[in-house]
Design an enzyme around this catalytic site. Structure first.
Site, PDB file in Angstrom:
ATOM      1  N   HIS A 174       0.500  -1.519   0.012  1.00 31.10           N
ATOM      2  CA  HIS A 174       0.366  -0.137  -0.515  1.00 31.10           C
ATOM      3  C   HIS A 174       0.677   1.251   0.312  1.00 31.10           C
ATOM      4  CE1 HIS A 174      -4.146   2.272   0.810  1.00 31.10           C
ATOM      5  NE2 HIS A 174      -3.261   2.651   1.570  1.00 31.10           N
TER       6      HIS A 174
ATOM      7  N   ASP B 227       0.162   5.538  -1.259  1.00 31.67           N
ATOM      8  CA  ASP B 227      -0.999   6.548  -1.439  1.00 31.67           C
ATOM      9  C   ASP B 227       0.063   7.790  -2.727  1.00 31.67           C
ATOM     10  OD1 ASP B 227      -3.171   6.142  -0.086  1.00 31.67           O
ATOM     11  OD2 ASP B 227      -2.725   6.157   2.090  1.00 31.67           O
TER      12      ASP B 227
ATOM     13  N   GLU C 211      -8.739   2.504  -3.448  1.00 30.18           N
ATOM     14  CA  GLU C 211      -8.670   1.915  -1.985  1.00 30.18           C
ATOM     15  C   GLU C 211     -10.639   2.626  -1.222  1.00 30.18           C
ATOM     16  OE1 GLU C 211      -6.181   4.301   0.921  1.00 30.18           O
ATOM     17  OE2 GLU C 211      -6.398   3.200   2.482  1.00 30.18           O
TER      18      GLU C 211
ATOM     19  N   HIS D 259     -12.831   2.642   3.842  1.00 31.77           N
ATOM     20  CA  HIS D 259     -11.605   3.563   4.123  1.00 31.77           C
ATOM     21  C   HIS D 259     -12.156   3.809   5.846  1.00 31.77           C
ATOM     22  CE1 HIS D 259      -9.553   7.564   4.779  1.00 31.77           C
ATOM     23  NE2 HIS D 259      -8.346   6.138   4.735  1.00 31.77           N
TER      24      HIS D 259
ATOM     25  N   HIS E 116      -9.431  -1.396   7.375  1.00 31.83           N
ATOM     26  CA  HIS E 116     -10.213   0.064   7.705  1.00 31.83           C
ATOM     27  C   HIS E 116     -11.349  -0.972   7.391  1.00 31.83           C
ATOM     28  CE1 HIS E 116      -8.087   3.496   6.654  1.00 31.83           C
ATOM     29  NE2 HIS E 116      -7.563   2.397   5.413  1.00 31.83           N
TER      30      HIS E 116
ATOM     31  N   HIS F 152      -2.430  -3.057   4.934  1.00 28.12           N
ATOM     32  CA  HIS F 152      -2.073  -2.067   5.748  1.00 28.12           C
ATOM     33  C   HIS F 152      -2.527  -2.360   7.252  1.00 28.12           C
ATOM     34  CE1 HIS F 152      -4.719   0.465   3.194  1.00 28.12           C
ATOM     35  NE2 HIS F 152      -4.139   1.614   4.123  1.00 28.12           N
TER      36      HIS F 152
ATOM     37  N   ASP G  67       2.300   1.847   4.051  1.00 26.67           N
ATOM     38  CA  ASP G  67       0.926   3.004   3.521  1.00 26.67           C
ATOM     39  C   ASP G  67       2.064   4.652   3.512  1.00 26.67           C
ATOM     40  OD1 ASP G  67      -1.410   4.268   3.263  1.00 26.67           O
ATOM     41  OD2 ASP G  67      -2.207   3.828   5.771  1.00 26.67           O
TER      42      ASP G  67
HETATM   43 ZN    ZN Z   1      -5.896   3.039   3.912  1.00 28.19          ZN
END
Ligand code: ZN
Length: 401
Positions: A32, A34, A136, A163, A204, A225, A329
């Site tokens: 993961h 972002d 995500e 999320h 999540h 994550h 993450d």
């Molecule tokens: Zn996340």
């Protein structure tokens, strides 16, 4: 330097050398990152990949091409992320998928568009990084099954169900539950992901949602994550019973670098600035809130690389060595001491060397376990598509949802 210190220094260098050698054989496959949202939110680039310029090392950010190379990263799930309450969720998801495809298109000598597990090895042979697309947040489905097939056609191979907020069909770890974990439409989403060969990601989701999905999924899952809830009791982490279930499911839990999910002292320090579900109130100004917490409780405890390895050991003890990976993450924000950016993966592996993990086990943790989930999800999809037609409909077609 005494003989003992000299010996320790040599042993340390040796651990890093062993780690780098393991990562040359099985390059880091991170669950993961972002970066796509970082590029979208960047005030200058505003979603323009070329304007952001990934060939440049950016101090103050955590992900770029030179440091992915230094970190011996060989595969990456990029998150097509959006906040749950962002306007136009279906459109925003498509824009974020497109942004990832543009990362692949802008640097074809670096990133190989990866759509199958086998593409990881192909990228390695070509000296490239396998670029995998994840969505995500299922908010972009807008309560319909059809977008799953379009996402798959666009290259998506993993979907993180939600999320930080509960959706109409799945409960979030950091919000009030509304669906008993997962409702009838949620089960249809899982079934269609199984059929398409998309990995179901339980990072999540609430603990109850994790259990419900594990009871119905036909394929291995990932928690891309997440750390251990029994080591740090943030609701985003996975409880022991779920981790034990991964063995039978064949799935993988990927240890993460989010400081508040690593360190119990930091989690406790942050607690008074969080709601009952471990989330900062939406309107809070993060800087002002940190200043307030510091004046009340003193300086914040720092999460460290060594504590991430404590989580990896705990995850291995519960789920088994074949069911653990690493999902950084990195999101352009706070990271643990020692894991400041993507160049630091070899240092994480070096600490595993010092703690006695075998060379084969290092390869399992860095890449092989996630690859085995991907290929098994592909095989299940192939089998299901022979007999099962596409699932159609929207949430209103699923009574009880
Ligand atoms: Zn996340």
């Amino acid at each position: 330097m005494s003989m003992d210190n000299a010996g320790a220094a040599i042993a340390m260098d040796n651990a890093l050398a062993v780690a780098r050698a393991a990562l040359k054989r099985a390059p880091m496959f991170d669950g993961h990152n972002d970066l796509p949202w970082v590029i979208r939110a960047d005030a200058r680039a505003r979603g323009d990949v070329r304007a952001y310029d990934l060939r440049r090392v950016r101090e103050g950010a955590d992900t770029d091409i030179p440091r992915l190379r230094e970190g011996l990263v060989g595969g990456q799930f990029w998150a097509a992320f959006q906040p749950t309450n962002a306007p136009h969720p279906a459109r925003t998801t498509l824009e974020q998928i497109d942004l990832i495809r543009d990362i692949e298109g802008a640097y074809p000598d670096v990133f190989l568009p990866a759509r199958r597990a086998a593409d990881f090895d192909r990228a390695k042979r070509e000296g490239k990084i396998a670029s995998f697309i994840a969505v995500e947040g299922g908010v972009g489905l807008e309560n319909s099954l059809s977008p799953l097939r379009i996402w798959h056609a666009a290259g998506v191979r993993l979907v993180t169900l939600c999320h930080n907020e509960t959706l109409d069909w799945v409960d979030s770890a950091t919000d009030a539950p509304r669906n008993g974990g997962l409702n009838a439409f949620g089960r249809a989403v899982i079934g269609e992901m199984n059929r398409l060969g998309i990995v179901v990601d339980l990072a999540h989701t609430s603990h109850e949602a994790m259990r419900k999905v594990l009871a119905v999924t036909a394929a291995p899952v990932a928690l891309t994550h997440c750390n251990s809830f029994s080591l740090c009791d943030h609701p985003r982490n996975a409880p022991d019973d779920v981790l034990k279930t991964l063995k039978g499911n064949g799935g993988v839990v990927m240890a993460t670098f989010v400081p508040g999910f690593i360190s119990q002292p930091l989690r406790d320090w942050l607690r008074s600035g969080r709601d009952a579900y471990g989330k900062a109130p939406p309107a809070a100004d993060p800087k002002a809130q940190m200043a307030e917490l510091e004046s009340a409780h003193g300086a914040a405890p720092k999460a460290t690389l060594n504590e991430v390895v404590d989580h990896i050991e705990r995850l291995v003890a519960l789920a088994g060595i074949h069911h653990v990976g690493i999902g950084s993450d990195y999101f352009g924000g706070a990271a643990p001491v020692g894991l400041e950016n993507v160049s630091r993966f070899p240092h994480l592996i070096a600490e595993l060397v010092r703690r006695g993990f075998s060379e084969r086990d290092l390869e399992r943790l860095s890449a092989l376990n996630m690859l085995s989930v991907l290929s098994r999800v592909e095989a299940v999809g192939k089998r299901l598509r022979k007999t099962r037609p596409p699932a159609v409909g929207r949430i209103e077609d699923y009574p009880g949802a």
